[in-house]
Design an enzyme around this catalytic site. Structure first.
Site, PDB file in Angstrom:
ATOM      1  N   GLY A  54     -23.459  56.928  72.732  1.00 56.59           N
ATOM      2  CA  GLY A  54     -22.896  57.293  73.867  1.00 56.59           C
ATOM      3  C   GLY A  54     -23.608  57.081  75.109  1.00 56.59           C
ATOM      4  N   ILE A  55     -24.696  56.704  74.782  1.00 59.45           N
ATOM      5  CA  ILE A  55     -25.709  56.212  75.823  1.00 59.45           C
ATOM      6  C   ILE A  55     -25.440  54.843  76.384  1.00 59.45           C
ATOM      7  CG2 ILE A  55     -27.552  58.006  75.185  1.00 59.45           C
ATOM      8  CD1 ILE A  55     -29.364  55.497  74.479  1.00 59.45           C
ATOM      9  N   VAL A 116     -27.888  49.592  67.431  1.00 61.85           N
ATOM     10  CA  VAL A 116     -28.567  48.464  67.032  1.00 61.85           C
ATOM     11  C   VAL A 116     -28.548  47.294  68.265  1.00 61.85           C
ATOM     12  CG1 VAL A 116     -27.599  48.838  64.552  1.00 61.85           C
ATOM     13  CG2 VAL A 116     -25.848  47.584  66.300  1.00 61.85           C
ATOM     14  N   HIS A 134     -30.963  52.367  62.274  1.00 61.94           N
ATOM     15  CA  HIS A 134     -30.065  51.546  61.629  1.00 61.94           C
ATOM     16  C   HIS A 134     -30.216  50.175  62.097  1.00 61.94           C
ATOM     17  CE1 HIS A 134     -27.269  55.453  62.031  1.00 61.94           C
ATOM     18  NE2 HIS A 134     -28.051  55.459  60.912  1.00 61.94           N
ATOM     19  N   GLY A 209     -25.675  61.626  73.790  1.00 62.04           N
ATOM     20  CA  GLY A 209     -24.567  60.622  73.352  1.00 62.04           C
ATOM     21  C   GLY A 209     -24.687  60.259  71.618  1.00 62.04           C
ATOM     22  N   GLN A 237     -18.448  65.276  73.293  1.00 61.42           N
ATOM     23  CA  GLN A 237     -17.954  65.648  72.128  1.00 61.42           C
ATOM     24  C   GLN A 237     -18.557  67.037  71.427  1.00 61.42           C
ATOM     25  OE1 GLN A 237     -18.380  62.437  71.754  1.00 61.42           O
ATOM     26  NE2 GLN A 237     -16.624  61.597  72.556  1.00 61.42           N
TER      27      GLN A 237
END
Length: 542
Positions: A54-55, A116, A134, A209, A237
């Site tokens: 989200g960022i 990533v 990740h 985010g 969310q």
């Protein structure tokens, strides 16, 4: 998040909740929560940030689970969404740069990211203060000596597979591997260990985010709570961890972080991107009596001759002092030119390096003098100092395109001269995210040294603009139109380079209809755009 990364992932049926509804706090509630968060950060002794996709959505990179997220659209049978710009040209968001300001102020101690996209590294977060759980689509790792290589191009594989490049250490030379995890891969122990250590130490973990759904990463911030710390979530969310958080903010993360830093009296600095490339001139001295010599010129990546050079679209090689030599236009990689010329006559070339989509400047020019009878002098400058100088110039000028030579090495045994150049290819300013002067958050009263201090928020960031501001060539052409005189304004014109190598080119002709015919208005004797002591080429306008 890379769209290529999403497409390369192995198929997985259950990716958790997608298409999640977005919630927005009311303005009054949002401002109250922003003030709370600012106070919590101000009091924190060990702040850790935990970030998700989200960022990066404001950078033009889609997220996974939002209304238009990758997995949301795939579940609806709509395929992968389009990114708004090439992945390798994405610039950090206001949130990325806010974290940089907090780190430089000594407040933010560590960043844990599930992304990533390499934007934390590009923004300026030190590698030793970052866990990329990740992996990183732009990072390769040597499996033997553990050397890391951060690229300016997206690595072609995921899943910790071998790539086409090798370790540069002559004592090693092992084949490199990508660093991005596939579904079945375990989180890297080194990254996990550092992340868990800092979350245990943290008195505040700021989750930005992220939907906090992917295990085991989503459980790492909870280690802060178990040791008496607080967790704050900023996300549109709802998340499974909301009930464990001390504060949940439903708002745009860039706006929240920009206002928090304003309350802390910490302006967000512009982001300037500096890219590197190399020019290799190869001339083998002939022992024969021939009066001609063969030479070649290549423009390549600093990551190797076979590595892609994604930010350069084409290269034009001109010979301003030799009109009999045709201009060479190199449109495809590898950018290679081969010629044969008189060896007794020095050669002066000008390279127009044209940049691709997502770059804030269109081109730079580089003067390249060649004397076949003499060896060029070597140049050696500290790369980091050169980069910082270019960033400073771009910030001062409020546009990009500045360039400088970093080093030049002549290799007499091979006849090669290898020159490395740095160029500021983007500048992004972060503004327009802050409230107006009459907003109810225009002041924050804090206790300082037992007294009251007002933190004034009026010195706000002016605009937020991912489109790079450029200097304009302010000139006008006089043209006959319908029997009268009309000024053709070029204010929406061409960026000016202030690099130390050569002036920015302004392309060569403007064709205009005059008296019913076609007249070429030649500006070859036109505007001199040089802003340094190097003699400039004449301005040329198309």
């Amino acid at each position: 998040m890379s769209l290529g990364y999403a497409q390369k992932l192995s198929y997985k049926e259950d990716v958790g909740d997608v298409g999640m509804s977005e919630f927005f706090d009311t303005q009054d509630v949002l401002q109250h929560k922003i003030k709370q968060l600012a106070q919590m950060i101000k009091k924190s002794k060990h702040l850790v940030a935990f970030t998700g996709a989200g960022i990066s959505t404001s950078c033009g990179i889609p997220d996974f689970r939002g209304p238009k997220g990758v997995w949301t659209l795939q579940r609806e049978g709509k395929g992968v969404p389009e990114a708004s710009l090439p992945f390798h040209r994405a610039a950090p968001s206001a949130t990325h740069m806010a974290l940089v300001e907090l780190e430089r102020a000594g407040i933010l101690k560590f960043v844990i990211s599930q992304n990533v996209d390499s934007l934390h590294l590009r923004s300026g977060i030190p590698r030793h203060k970052l866990s990329e759980l990740h992996g990183n689509s732009f990072r390769e790792v040597c499996p033997l000596c553990n050397t890391e290589y951060v690229r300016d191009f997206e690595v072609e594989t995921i899943g910790l597979k071998e790539t086409s490049r090798r370790c540069c250490d002559p004592k090693c030379g092992a084949k490199l591997k990508d660093s991005v995890l596939d579904w079945e891969d375990e989180l890297p122990p080194k990254e996990m260990k550092a992340a868990e250590k800092h979350c245990r130490t943290a008195d505040l973990v700021l989750c930005l985010g992220t939907s906090l759904q992917i295990t085991p990463a989503c459980n790492i911030p909870l280690k802060c709570i178990r040791n008496g710390g607080n967790m704050v979530i900023v996300n549109l969310q709802q998340t499974p961890k909301d009930k464990r958080a001390s504060l949940v903010i439903h708002g745009l993360v860039d706006k929240v972080m920009a206002e928090v830093l304003q309350l802390l009296n910490m302006p967000i600095a512009p982001y300037v991107r500096v890219d590197l490339f190399q020019i290799i001139f190869n001339h083998v001295r002939s022992v024969s009596e021939s009066k001609y010599t063969k030479w070649s010129l290549r423009v390549i990546s600093v990551h190797g001759e076979k590595a892609p050079l994604p930010f350069i679209e084409s290269v034009e090689v001109t010979f301003p002092d030799r009109p009999e030599l045709k201009t060479a236009v190199l449109n495809q990689q590898p950018f290679l030119l081969k010629r044969e010329t008189l060896k007794s006559r020095p050669l002066h070339m000008v390279l127009w390096v044209n940049f691709g989509e997502g770059c804030g400047c269109r081109f730079i020019s580089i003067d390249l003098p060649v004397d076949f009878e003499a060896s060029p002098d070597d140049i050696s400058q500290d790369k980091n100092i050169v980069i910082q100088q270019l960033k400073k110039l771009a910030n001062e000028n409020q546009y990009c395109g500045q360039s400088s030579i970093v080093d030049r090495k002549h290799l007499p045994d091979s006849g090669k001269t290898v020159s490395t150049y740095a160029v500021a290819t983007n500048i992004v300013q972060y503004n327009g995210l802050l409230p107006s002067k009459d907003s109810d958050v225009s002041e924050l009263t804090n206790k300082v040294n037992g007294g009251q201090e007002k933190v004034n928020l009026d010195d706000a960031i002016d605009i937020f603009n991912n489109i790079v501001p450029s200097k304009k060539v302010r000139s006008a052409l006089t043209n006959k139109v319908n029997g009268g005189r009309e000024k053709v304004n070029l204010d929406d014109g061409i960026g000016i380079s202030t690099n130390s190598v050569s002036s920015q080119k302004v392309q060569s002709e403007l064709t205009n209809e005059v008296n019913g015919g076609q007249e070429k208005i030649n500006l070859d004797d036109g505007i001199d755009l040089s802003t340094n002591s190097t003699p400039s080429k004449k301005a040329r306008v198309h």
